[in-house]
Design an enzyme around this catalytic site. Structure first.
Site, PDB file in Angstrom:
ATOM      1  N   CYS A 243       0.817  -1.212   0.000  1.00 42.27           N
ATOM      2  CA  CYS A 243       0.000   0.000   0.000  1.00 42.27           C
ATOM      3  C   CYS A 243       0.855   1.269   0.000  1.00 42.27           C
ATOM      4  O   CYS A 243       0.446   2.299  -0.534  1.00 42.27           O
ATOM      5  CB  CYS A 243      -0.928   0.007   1.210  1.00 42.27           C
ATOM      6  SG  CYS A 243      -2.182  -1.295   1.179  1.00 42.27           S
ATOM      7  N   GLU A 244       2.022   1.193   0.603  1.00 44.79           N
ATOM      8  CA  GLU A 244       2.886   2.374   0.672  1.00 44.79           C
ATOM      9  C   GLU A 244       3.587   2.666  -0.651  1.00 44.79           C
ATOM     10  O   GLU A 244       3.603   3.805  -1.119  1.00 44.79           O
ATOM     11  CB  GLU A 244       3.948   2.189   1.773  1.00 44.79           C
ATOM     12  CG  GLU A 244       3.423   2.261   3.193  1.00 44.79           C
ATOM     13  CD  GLU A 244       3.114   3.689   3.624  1.00 44.79           C
ATOM     14  OE1 GLU A 244       3.368   4.624   2.834  1.00 44.79           O
ATOM     15  OE2 GLU A 244       2.614   3.873   4.739  1.00 44.79           O
ATOM     16  N   SER A 245       4.185   1.660  -1.264  1.00 45.56           N
ATOM     17  CA  SER A 245       5.066   1.913  -2.417  1.00 45.56           C
ATOM     18  C   SER A 245       4.897   0.943  -3.566  1.00 45.56           C
ATOM     19  O   SER A 245       5.588   1.085  -4.577  1.00 45.56           O
ATOM     20  CB  SER A 245       6.528   1.846  -1.952  1.00 45.56           C
ATOM     21  OG  SER A 245       6.856   0.519  -1.554  1.00 45.56           O
ATOM     22  N   TYR A 337      -6.237   4.890   4.285  1.00 46.83           N
ATOM     23  CA  TYR A 337      -5.010   4.095   4.397  1.00 46.83           C
ATOM     24  C   TYR A 337      -5.201   2.931   5.358  1.00 46.83           C
ATOM     25  O   TYR A 337      -4.851   1.783   5.042  1.00 46.83           O
ATOM     26  CB  TYR A 337      -3.872   4.996   4.874  1.00 46.83           C
ATOM     27  CG  TYR A 337      -2.596   4.269   5.194  1.00 46.83           C
ATOM     28  CD1 TYR A 337      -1.695   3.914   4.202  1.00 46.83           C
ATOM     29  CD2 TYR A 337      -2.270   3.945   6.517  1.00 46.83           C
ATOM     30  CE1 TYR A 337      -0.510   3.253   4.499  1.00 46.83           C
ATOM     31  CE2 TYR A 337      -1.094   3.287   6.815  1.00 46.83           C
ATOM     32  CZ  TYR A 337      -0.219   2.939   5.813  1.00 46.83           C
ATOM     33  OH  TYR A 337       0.947   2.274   6.109  1.00 46.83           O
TER      34      TYR A 337
END
Length: 351
Positions: A243-245, A337
């Site tokens: 989800c971050e990168s 998020y």
């Protein structure tokens, strides 16, 4: 600074809801609104919109008015008290400096607008605290039972390949023998964990086809090693990094977050990470930060799932924002998020 003034009595006409009476009614209303933990009074001071929440705080007393009653709530984060509309408030709240649980409906149309409130229900602190203590004990026993069942499953399927469409399998119960300083010495995997490298590598390659097999394998090995070292389910780390990168070691956000776990430069320095674009350094910092958040918020809430929710919120918005708002901050980015990471994690676990 928001104006928390007696003008909030105008909310009586807006909400027009009488508060529930008695502990059973209080707990029923708490359940109706899906409340599992109390917020601090500060949670009322910095949001825009409309919400119903439980607040644990000290009631200074009640002010009578021709238009109704105002409950005076202490706000430890400010020298300004918060005024809550309280139609027919229970007599025991009129005693000064009473610690209570309050279910409050609140609304603020904009940052410059006055806070509008209505007390829906009130309970003394003791009965609710005792109820929560019993629930925490039940949850602890349930978690212990589930951990035992999971350990039994792990021992039977320590090296079983994934059979769920490429989902990474859970790591075996026995942790690898990592060196004392993982950042300095590099990630090390035991024989048991080496069997998991291939399915994790395949999953990463399917998510980011720009990576070479060697890059994906390095990311998989590092996630497995540091997850084991810090006692974090690697599937949770996989969900977070995805989800971050999207597993891009060179990713940089508009806000300046860097690398696989999108560490802000100041956060990276605090974790001892010198180069956030280095796979090993970044994942070392990412998993270490996640572990710290999980420990902090699970201990604070007494609930592993609530701890996970707040740990992810703190990872995204910072612990200061979580503390300020008494829970997940009302930021759309942070709320989306948390939902995304948890949904991805559940999917990876086959739920």
């Amino acid at each position: 600074m928001f104006k928390l003034l007696p003008a909030a009595i105008l909310a009586t006409a807006l909400f027009g809801v009488a508060h529930a009476q008695g502990f059973d009614q209080y707990m029923a209303l708490r359940k109706q609104y899906g409340i599992t933990q109390a917020s601090t009074p500060a949670a009322l001071t910095s949001f825009v919109g409309e919400k119903t929440l439980e607040v644990r705080g000290v009631v200074r007393g009640i002010i009578g008015s021709a238009k109704g009653q105002l409950l005076v709530l202490e706000n430890p984060d400010s020298n300004r008290e918060i005024y809550i509309n309280a139609t027919d408030a229970p007599a025991w709240l009129k005693t000064s400096n009473t610690t209570a649980r309050l279910i409050i409906k609140a609304k603020r149309d904009s940052e410059s607008a006055a806070l509008e409130t209505m007390l829906l229900a009130a309970s003394a602190e003791g009965p609710v605290a005792e109820f929560e203590a019993r629930e925490i004990e039940k949850a602890r026993k349930k978690a212990e039972e589930e951990a035992k069942r999971q350990a039994d499953r792990n021992s039977r399927n320590a090296t079983a390949p994934s059979d769920r469409g490429g989902r990474p399998p859970k790591m075996p119960g026995n942790l690898p023998d990592l060196k004392t300083n993982p950042l300095q010495d590099g990630p090390q995997l035991s024989a048991d964990f080496l069997a998991l490298v291939a399915p994790y590598t395949d999953f990463i390659l399917k998510q980011n086809r720009k990576l070479s097999p060697a890059q994906a394998q390095h990311i998989a090995e590092t996630i497995l090693a540091y997850s084991a070292h810090y006692g974090v389910d690697p599937r949770l780390v996989m969900a977070l990094v995805l989800c971050e990168s999207n597993f891009d070691p060179n990713s940089t956000s508009g806000a300046g977050a860097q690398g696989l776990g999108q560490l802000m430069p100041g956060t990276a320095r605090g974790l001892g990470v010198g180069n956030s674009y280095d796979t090993e350094e970044n994942l070392y910092g990412t998993v270490k930060l996640l572990r710290g958040n999980l420990d902090k918020y699970t201990a604070k809430t007494g609930d592993s799932f609530e701890g996970l929710v707040l740990a992810l919120a703190a990872y995204n918005a910072g612990p200061g924002a979580v503390s300020k708002h008494g829970g997940v901050p009302p930021y759309r980015e942070t709320q989306n998020y948390v939902r995304k990471v948890i949904a991805t994690y559940k999917k990876l676990c086959g739920e």
